[in-house]
Design an enzyme around this catalytic site. Structure first.
Site, mmCIF file in Angstrom:
data_model
loop_
_atom_site.group_PDB
_atom_site.id
_atom_site.type_symbol
_atom_site.label_atom_id
_atom_site.label_comp_id
_atom_site.label_asym_id
_atom_site.label_seq_id
_atom_site.Cartn_x
_atom_site.Cartn_y
_atom_site.Cartn_z
ATOM 1 N N LYS A 100 0.864 -1.177 0.000
ATOM 2 C CA LYS A 100 0.000 0.000 0.000
ATOM 3 C C LYS A 100 0.898 1.225 0.000
ATOM 4 C CE LYS A 100 -3.587 2.261 2.712
ATOM 5 N NZ LYS A 100 -4.472 2.098 3.866
ATOM 6 N N LYS A 146 -2.112 -1.521 -3.862
ATOM 7 C CA LYS A 146 -2.979 -0.348 -3.808
ATOM 8 C C LYS A 146 -2.148 0.912 -3.853
ATOM 9 C CE LYS A 146 -5.997 1.965 -0.600
ATOM 10 N NZ LYS A 146 -6.384 2.075 0.754
HETATM 11 C C1 PBG Z 1 -7.155 3.094 5.292
HETATM 12 C C2 PBG Z 1 -7.632 3.130 3.888
HETATM 13 C C3 PBG Z 1 -7.495 4.174 2.959
HETATM 14 C C4 PBG Z 1 -8.095 3.746 1.782
HETATM 15 C C5 PBG Z 1 -8.604 2.482 2.026
HETATM 16 N N1 PBG Z 1 -8.286 2.116 3.324
HETATM 17 C C6 PBG Z 1 -6.940 5.532 3.129
HETATM 18 C C7 PBG Z 1 -5.513 5.747 3.300
HETATM 19 O O1 PBG Z 1 -4.744 4.819 3.543
HETATM 20 O O2 PBG Z 1 -5.098 6.912 3.233
HETATM 21 C C8 PBG Z 1 -8.165 4.524 0.503
HETATM 22 C C9 PBG Z 1 -9.094 3.991 -0.506
HETATM 23 C C10 PBG Z 1 -9.412 4.920 -1.604
HETATM 24 O O3 PBG Z 1 -8.780 5.974 -1.806
HETATM 25 O O4 PBG Z 1 -10.360 4.613 -2.338
HETATM 26 N N2 PBG Z 1 -8.197 2.738 6.186
#
Ligand code: PBG
Length: 326
Positions: free
Chosen positions: A195, A248
């Site tokens: 991520k 992601k």
């Molecule tokens: C964290 C989380 C995020 C997203 C999904 N889970 C935000 C981040 O890490 O800043 C982002 C998903 C998206 O932008 O569609 N709980």
């Protein structure tokens, strides 16, 4: 000029010829629809930064889930947008919390739907970070303690898959251990393994109400410049017992999806995140692109890179076009 013996255009001549040699299939069975749960009843609050998406009260979440089910979508993932936030995000492990309540309601009304819960704290902390902050930084091991509470609370509520997303070291192994200890050894862990600290999460901030008061997430999310490190992260999560690996965001990281596909035989999920969705919506609103066509091309590209499943706000629109509903 020597005439070519092999003419690639021969197999592109008709739609049925093209279908016969199509390498990548996109099906409704590979789509996961994310939703945002808010308190109250009968409320749909449109998210300005994500045209077509809304924050939904639990009863509306159930309606939307039934619509997904009718379209053939196999899974939803829920994010809570609570009124109550505190320093550690304790609302995340409240058994009567928003995602827990929504999960029970979905399981009552539409038991076949796979419910994935995002196990994280950023929607629940007053500062918006993904864990317990000590001296201005997220403390890894203190956060893991709380993550165990979240995972078990979500499992008790009936979640089918737990998806720890905070990028803490050891979070997959910890989640697995706690779930097993509490009798939830049958529940898979979907690991947000690679991520990235991405600007593409911008619209999610509004959707989930997670603006950070200070700092950034570069201390725990990955540097967008790194791909080899993604393999290291994924390998660790595999060794810690992950059932599904996630990359992601998706689009700016399709090379990472492809590399992970090469190295790892576990199922791979790619998260087609909020900013990716909103860019298509905005371009379509201005008439720059044909929305349906670009959406399907985008989702197909994520599959072509090697993802088995796609978390996407386009899920319902794509499912309607694919027409595999019941
Ligand atoms: C964290 C989380 C995020 C997203 C999904 N889970 C935000 C981040 O890490 O800043 C982002 C998903 C998206 O932008 O569609 N709980």
């Amino acid at each position: 000029m020597q005439f070519p013996e092999y003419r690639p255009r021969r197999m592109r001549r008709t739609e049925n010829l093209r279908r016969l040699v199509r390498e990548t299939q996109l099906g409704v069975g590979q789509l996961i629809y994310p939703m945002f749960v808010i308190p109250g009843k009968n409320i749909r609050k449109p998210i300005a930064a994500m045209p077509g998406q809304s924050q939904l009260s639990v009863d509306e979440i159930v309606k939307e889930t039934k619509a997904c089910h009718a379209l053939g979508i196999p899974a939803v993932i829920l994010f809570g947008v609570p009124e109550k936030k505190d320093e550690v995000g304790s609302e995340a492990w409240n058994d009567g919390g928003l995602v827990q309540t929504a999960t029970r309601a979905i399981k009552d009304a539409c038991p076949e739907m796979t419910v994935i819960l995002d196990a994280c704290f950023d929607e629940y902390t007053s500062h918006g970070h993904c864990g317990v902050v000590v001296n201005g930084d997220v403390d890894n091991d203190a956060t893991l303690e709380n993550l165990g509470l979240v995972a078990t609370s979500q499992a008790r509520a009936g979640a089918d898959i737990i998806a720890p997303s905070g990028m803490m070291d050891g979070f997959v192994g910890w989640t697995r251990e706690i779930l097993d200890e509490e009798g939830f050894e049958h529940i898979p862990v979907m690991a947000y393994s690679a991520k990235y600290a991405s600007g593409y999460y911008g619209p999610f901030r509004e959707a989930a109400g997670t603006a950070s008061d200070f700092g950034h997430r570069k201390g725990y999310q990955m540097d967008p410049s790194n791909a080899r490190e993604a393999i290291r992260e994924v390998t660790l999560d595999v060794s810690e017992g992950a059932d599904i690996i996630m990359v992601k965001p998706a689009l700016a990281y399709l090379d990472v999806v492809a590399r992970v596909r090469d190295k790892i035989d576990l199922p791979i999920a790619a998260y087609n995140v909020s900013g990716e969705y909103s860019m298509l919506k905005a371009a379509a609103e201005r008439g720059f692109i044909q929305y349906d066509r670009v959406m399907m091309e985008t989702l197909t590209s994520i599959r072509r890179a090697g993802a088995d499943m796609i978390l996407t706000y386009h899920a319902q629109e794509a499912a309607r076009l694919l027409g595999e509903g019941v």
